[in-house]
Motif scaffolding. Sequence first.
Motif, PDB file in Angstrom:
ATOM      1  N   ALA A  60       0.869  -1.192  -0.008  1.00  0.00           N
ATOM      2  CA  ALA A  60       0.657   0.669   0.137  1.00  0.00           C
ATOM      3  C   ALA A  60       0.968   0.894   0.139  1.00  0.00           C
ATOM      4  CB  ALA A  60      -0.804   0.022   1.193  1.00  0.00           C
ATOM      5  N   ILE A  61      -0.029   2.297  -0.620  1.00  0.00           N
ATOM      6  CA  ILE A  61       1.177   3.603  -0.362  1.00  0.00           C
ATOM      7  C   ILE A  61       0.511   4.494  -0.228  1.00  0.00           C
ATOM      8  CG2 ILE A  61       2.495   5.422  -1.930  1.00  0.00           C
ATOM      9  CD1 ILE A  61       3.890   2.602  -2.365  1.00  0.00           C
ATOM     10  N   GLY A  62       0.942   5.792   1.053  1.00  0.00           N
ATOM     11  CA  GLY A  62       0.106   6.188   0.932  1.00  0.00           C
ATOM     12  C   GLY A  62      -0.206   8.053   1.140  1.00  0.00           C
ATOM     13  N   HIS A  63      -1.599   8.391   1.217  1.00  0.00           N
ATOM     14  CA  HIS A  63      -1.234   9.756   0.146  1.00  0.00           C
ATOM     15  C   HIS A  63      -2.329  10.240   2.002  1.00  0.00           C
ATOM     16  CE1 HIS A  63      -0.654  10.192  -3.598  1.00  0.00           C
ATOM     17  NE2 HIS A  63      -0.361   8.187  -3.798  1.00  0.00           N
ATOM     18  N   VAL A  64      -1.397  11.471   2.979  1.00  0.00           N
ATOM     19  CA  VAL A  64      -2.038  11.941   3.643  1.00  0.00           C
ATOM     20  C   VAL A  64      -2.048  13.834   3.096  1.00  0.00           C
ATOM     21  CG1 VAL A  64      -1.328  12.506   6.659  1.00  0.00           C
ATOM     22  CG2 VAL A  64      -0.286  10.034   5.140  1.00  0.00           C
ATOM     23  N   LEU A  96      -3.855   1.875  -2.469  1.00  0.00           N
ATOM     24  CA  LEU A  96      -4.090   3.009  -2.401  1.00  0.00           C
ATOM     25  C   LEU A  96      -4.385   3.686  -1.318  1.00  0.00           C
ATOM     26  CD1 LEU A  96      -4.080   6.674  -4.558  1.00  0.00           C
ATOM     27  CD2 LEU A  96      -5.112   6.279  -2.720  1.00  0.00           C
ATOM     28  N   MET A  97      -3.393   4.340  -0.430  1.00  0.00           N
ATOM     29  CA  MET A  97      -4.005   4.798   0.986  1.00  0.00           C
ATOM     30  C   MET A  97      -4.101   6.249   1.150  1.00  0.00           C
ATOM     31  SD  MET A  97      -3.438   3.446   4.956  1.00  0.00           S
ATOM     32  CE  MET A  97      -2.874   4.864   5.289  1.00  0.00           C
ATOM     33  N   THR A 118       1.797   0.484   8.303  1.00  0.00           N
ATOM     34  CA  THR A 118       0.892   0.437   7.550  1.00  0.00           C
ATOM     35  C   THR A 118       1.145   0.094   5.840  1.00  0.00           C
ATOM     36  OG1 THR A 118      -0.308   0.872   9.449  1.00  0.00           O
ATOM     37  CG2 THR A 118      -2.197   1.199   7.624  1.00  0.00           C
ATOM     38  N   VAL A 119       1.910   1.374   5.621  1.00  0.00           N
ATOM     39  CA  VAL A 119       2.168   1.786   4.103  1.00  0.00           C
ATOM     40  C   VAL A 119       2.886   1.212   4.117  1.00  0.00           C
ATOM     41  CG1 VAL A 119       0.601   3.270   3.724  1.00  0.00           C
ATOM     42  CG2 VAL A 119       2.380   4.101   4.542  1.00  0.00           C
ATOM     43  N   ASP A 120       3.954   0.986   2.878  1.00  0.00           N
ATOM     44  CA  ASP A 120       5.169   0.668   1.872  1.00  0.00           C
ATOM     45  C   ASP A 120       6.262   2.379   1.971  1.00  0.00           C
ATOM     46  OD1 ASP A 120       4.893  -1.908   2.674  1.00  0.00           O
ATOM     47  OD2 ASP A 120       4.198  -2.117   0.783  1.00  0.00           O
ATOM     48  N   GLY A 121       5.394   3.106   0.938  1.00  0.00           N
ATOM     49  CA  GLY A 121       5.874   4.416   1.057  1.00  0.00           C
ATOM     50  C   GLY A 121       4.319   5.500   1.009  1.00  0.00           C
ATOM     51  N   LEU A 122       5.783   6.308   0.877  1.00  0.00           N
ATOM     52  CA  LEU A 122       3.841   7.759   1.264  1.00  0.00           C
ATOM     53  C   LEU A 122       5.312   8.746   0.291  1.00  0.00           C
ATOM     54  CD1 LEU A 122       4.253   7.952   4.858  1.00  0.00           C
ATOM     55  CD2 LEU A 122       2.685   8.052   3.944  1.00  0.00           C
TER      56      LEU A 122
END
Length: 349
Positions: A60-64, A96-97, A118-122
Amino acid sequence: MNLKELSQTLGLSPTTVSRALNGYPEVSERTRRRVMEAAARYNYAPNSGARRLATGRSMAIGHVLPLSTQHELVNPIFADFIAGAGEVYARSGYDLMLSVVNDRDEEEFYRDLSTRGTVDGLVVHGPRVADPRIAMLTELGIPFVVHGRSSEVATDYSWIDINNRRAFFRATNFLLDLGHRSIALVNGLADMDFARRRLLGYQSALCERGIPLNPALVANDEMTENYGYETAHRLLASSDAPTAFLVSSIIAAIGVRRAIYDAGLVMGHDISVVIHDDDLSYFRNIGDVPIFTGVRSSVRQAGQQLADVLINAIRNPGQPPQHVLLEAELTVGQSTGPAPAMRRVLEQG
């Protein structure tokens, strides 16, 4: 067919098959082709849970997104960026998270994501000048890429950005070549890094022509249609009204055009407008002669390229940070013409 059955058919381990399907560099090209051909032949679609077990990653890739009244993040342009990035994530087997958090909770949220895996990258959105998130994420050791850049940050980091300074230097020079000397800049929030770079490009072009910067002609705020309208309405009603506007967003430019019309003026004849056009898929400034003259870039393509950089960083830990600088193309449309003084000279001559 599941992963185990596909692995048995090929005589390979489930880990090797999973890594081949997800493009890991340690798998030979010959093995990768063999696995991909078999997956297509047997209509195999990898299960997200199986991918996580095989790779030891969240996939999963995180967008905050920080929740604030003073951020230009959740807007139509962001949707195109996410669409571009999402295409690459899906093709590479990543989810995509998207998370929205309060400003005051942002640092804690990043740390929690890192601790829980929770994610592998941001992806870092909306970088400000001297943005503290970059040093924090570097300390946490989680792969990340910044959409944009942050001035006054000593740490090296991966980013993808438009050459904002060059784009606005070029756009300002285009208006100066048309004889305009009173040019208003309708810019984004002052502490956003892209806005600073655009201001520097605008200021540099004026300086080279010996024209001092007039602070009264520079506006900063969130780039909404109403902001464009109110700013242009105020400036056009002033005693020293500009003959041209340089606008940081096609959205704000719609408001500028409305103000020009309300003032009884004609855009492209009485008042010139140059915009930064993000080449949105659903809000196009196109045609044989586009409505607006603009410095154009595709935010969707930027999303795709950033996703490629981030996934590469996840799969190849330890590599140096990657920098991608995209140039904007100047496209002449209907919104620009000679300054009134130059127009009179041309008409008389």
